[in-house]
Design a protein around this motif. Structure first.
Motif, PDB file in Angstrom:
ATOM      1  N   VAL A  15       0.832  -1.203   0.000  1.00 43.45           N
ATOM      2  CA  VAL A  15       0.000   0.000   0.000  1.00 43.45           C
ATOM      3  C   VAL A  15       0.871   1.260   0.000  1.00 43.45           C
ATOM      4  CG1 VAL A  15      -1.711   1.303   1.288  1.00 43.45           C
ATOM      5  CG2 VAL A  15      -1.934  -1.142   1.086  1.00 43.45           C
ATOM      6  N   ILE A  28      -4.617  -5.075  -4.479  1.00 46.21           N
ATOM      7  CA  ILE A  28      -3.882  -5.354  -3.234  1.00 46.21           C
ATOM      8  C   ILE A  28      -4.844  -5.630  -2.088  1.00 46.21           C
ATOM      9  CG2 ILE A  28      -2.411  -4.289  -1.483  1.00 46.21           C
ATOM     10  CD1 ILE A  28      -1.024  -2.817  -3.787  1.00 46.21           C
ATOM     11  N   MET A  29      -5.932  -4.820  -2.032  1.00 52.69           N
ATOM     12  CA  MET A  29      -6.881  -4.999  -0.952  1.00 52.69           C
ATOM     13  C   MET A  29      -7.694  -6.271  -1.123  1.00 52.69           C
ATOM     14  SD  MET A  29      -7.997  -1.073  -0.496  1.00 52.69           S
ATOM     15  CE  MET A  29      -9.401  -1.452   0.477  1.00 52.69           C
ATOM     16  N   ASN A  33      -5.671  -8.863  -0.034  1.00 49.71           N
ATOM     17  CA  ASN A  33      -5.283  -8.576   1.346  1.00 49.71           C
ATOM     18  C   ASN A  33      -3.801  -8.869   1.629  1.00 49.71           C
ATOM     19  OD1 ASN A  33      -5.613  -7.610   3.843  1.00 49.71           O
ATOM     20  ND2 ASN A  33      -7.061  -9.175   4.549  1.00 49.71           N
ATOM     21  N   ILE A  34      -2.933  -8.233   0.863  1.00 50.66           N
ATOM     22  CA  ILE A  34      -1.488  -8.392   1.056  1.00 50.66           C
ATOM     23  C   ILE A  34      -1.027  -7.350   2.064  1.00 50.66           C
ATOM     24  CG2 ILE A  34       0.723  -8.644  -0.118  1.00 50.66           C
ATOM     25  CD1 ILE A  34      -0.876  -8.482  -2.745  1.00 50.66           C
ATOM     26  N   ARG A  35      -0.610  -7.789   3.244  1.00 50.16           N
ATOM     27  CA  ARG A  35      -0.182  -6.809   4.249  1.00 50.16           C
ATOM     28  C   ARG A  35       1.269  -6.401   4.039  1.00 50.16           C
ATOM     29  NH1 ARG A  35      -3.969  -3.891   7.132  1.00 50.16           N
ATOM     30  NH2 ARG A  35      -5.841  -5.070   6.683  1.00 50.16           N
TER      31      ARG A  35
END
Lengths: 166, 350
Positions: free
Chosen positions: A27, A72-73, A76-78
């Motif tokens: 992000v 990305i959301m 859900n890649i942190r």
């Protein structure tokens, strides 16, 4: 005034470009890229290319990077774990190629730029909609139409891949 | 030089104050109008007609505890409301809100009632900045570390990208008709009447464009019937769930300022801006200029009320309906409008 703004935009662009590739959170990467595009838009505006500056923000920051964030959301890649640094040869080759491309670009720009007279600020006429539109629909008509064809092909391909029952 | 800076500073201060004053007024209108439509009284205890209710609300929001949950991504969590309000406020500088009457301030021409008169890409600037508003929603959803917030953020990104297309294409028709990106010239092109009765507004020639723009504006401002990113019945409050106190208020203000900007754009692009079709205010000098601001505000007020009106009339869409409407109805309609304008110009009707 103009050189100060240019220097500021250039430094911001380079710094955030580094953050874009170096930070571990995807992000933050995307957000840094937004800042980079903003700095680029500022440089376009300094050159009298208001239209390009606005389009840069609308298309890249406003649409494409939002799609990046969306993906990305959705996944859900942190954070991305760093892969090992690889072989030494890879790092060496990578550096050489990067420096080579950079040098080539610099030479090309310095050969193409007239030695006398400042490049900025361009005449206000060049960057507005009328000359760009005219160029797209006369001089570069073939390329313009060809790109639309390419985009349609891409959309059809995406729809084909995404349909439910093959 | 310094006088110029001063003049622009004054314009900025006035516009900022006006925009931020709109928020409490709209909150009051929203609550009272909804009460009226549902046969209730609404807040009527604080001050005459409950007019001071927003002030009390603001005091409540400021004095509430500002809670930041433990597992949020702190930097982005704080950045999101900042982005929301900044983006909303900075779009208005390219919107002209009154006619240029040669009014002078400190011996320097005011050059029309607009903060940035020299911006020759006015419309594009507004779209460029407004297209960043989605980052606030998306980041808030992501940073909150809450599944409902995340759903809100994902919905917001998909919704905004879809409706931005219809919105942009519907505006292209207006720009073609007035052959300029300068909002000032867009308004000038809409002065006068046809046959002495029908105003020369773009809405009369491009009804489809006006409708698609309005619908897209509802979607872009996350208002009912398109408020799926916060949809309190399914997602608690979506991206707003974890926010409290002034951070919540920042989002709230951002939404209302966005509504104001959307209404102003609607006025300028399709409803003749600050002009009245039957009366030319140019004879009245600077008083005419002030009157033109009044006319502009009246039109914007109507559209703001329209937002409230629709909110308490229509139910919320389902998400698949929303996407289908955006891609299968709104975009084709806006393209149709675009083709019609092109045809009309080529045939010499427009």
């Amino acid at each position: 005034m103009v050189p100060v703004v240019f220097a500021l935009a250039a430094v911001v662009a380079v710094v955030f470009a580094i953050v874009t590739i170096a930070h571990s959170s995807p992000v933050i990467n995307v957000l840094s890229l937004v800042v980079v595009f903003f700095a680029m838009a500022a440089i376009f505006a300094l050159l009298g290319m208001d239209f390009l500056a606005a389009i840069q923000i609308i298309v890249y920051s406003g649409a494409i990077l939002v799609l990046f964030l969306f993906v990305i959301m959705l996944l859900n890649i942190r954070s991305v774990e760093r892969l090992g640094s690889g072989r030494r040869v890879q790092a060496l080759l990578g550096t050489v190629v990067a420096v080579g491309i950079g040098a080539a670009a610099l030479t090309a720009v310095s050969l193409l730029t007239p030695t006398s007279g400042a490049v900025y600020p361009g005449s206000l006429e060049t960057g507005t909609v009328v000359p760009i539109g005219r160029a797209l629909l006369t001089t570069h008509l073939f390329a313009f139409e060809f790109i639309t064809l390419l985009l349609v092909a891409a959309i059809v391909g995406a729809v084909y891949l995404a349909r439910r029952d093959p | 030089m310094w006088v110029e800076v001063l003049v622009i500073g004054i314009k900025l201060a006035v516009v900022l104050a006006a925009l931020l004053t709109t928020v409490p007024i709209m909150v009051w209108v929203e609550r009272r109008a909804s009460a009226l439509m549902q046969d209730r009284l609404g807040p009527n205890r604080v001050g005459p007609f409950g007019l001071f209710q927003p002030v009390v609300d603001a005091v409540k929001l400021i004095t509430k505890e500002d809670l930041i949950p433990r597992d949020v991504s702190r930097f982005l969590f704080i950045l999101a409301p900042v982005v929301a309000l900044t983006v909303a406020l900075s779009t208005f500088i390219a919107v002209p809100f009154g006619s240029d009457t040669g009014l002078e301030l400190f011996g320097h021409a005011v050059r029309g009632f607009i903060v940035a008169p020299d911006l020759n890409i006015g419309v594009l600037y507004i779209f460029a900045i407004a297209s960043l508003a989605v980052y606030a929603t998306v980041l808030a959803g992501w940073a909150s570390n809450n599944k409902y917030s995340l759903y809100g953020g994902i919905r917001a990104s998909a919704q905004t990208i879809s409706y931005e297309l219809a919105m942009t294409i519907s505006v292209v028709g207006v720009l073609m008709a007035s052959s300029s990106l300068h909002l000032h010239q867009v308004v000038e092109a809409q002065t006068g009447t046809w046959l002495g009765v029908l105003p020369r507004w773009n809405v009369c020639t491009q009804l489809l464009g006006a409708i698609t723009f309005m619908v897209a504006a509802f979607a872009e401002t996350n208002r009912i019937p398109f408020d799926l990113p916060e949809a309190e019945a399914e997602l608690v409050s979506g991206y707003l769930t974890e926010y409290s106190s002034m951070k919540y208020a920042a989002f709230f203000m951002g939404e209302y300022v966005h509504m104001t900007v959307a209404s102003a754009l609607m006025t300028v692009l399709f409803f003749g801006g600050w002009t009245l079709p039957w009366i030319d205010l140019a004879f009245a000098g600077w008083i005419g200029g002030l009157l033109s601001i009044g006319i502009f505000c009246a039109k914007v007020a109507f559209f703001l009320f329209f937002f409230v009106w629709v909110r308490w009339t229509l139910p919320r869409f389902r998400f698949d309906q929303l996407m289908a409407l955006g891609w299968k109805v709104m975009i084709p309609l806006s393209v149709l409008n675009f083709l019609w304008v092109g045809f009309a110009i080529a045939a010499g009707i427009m």
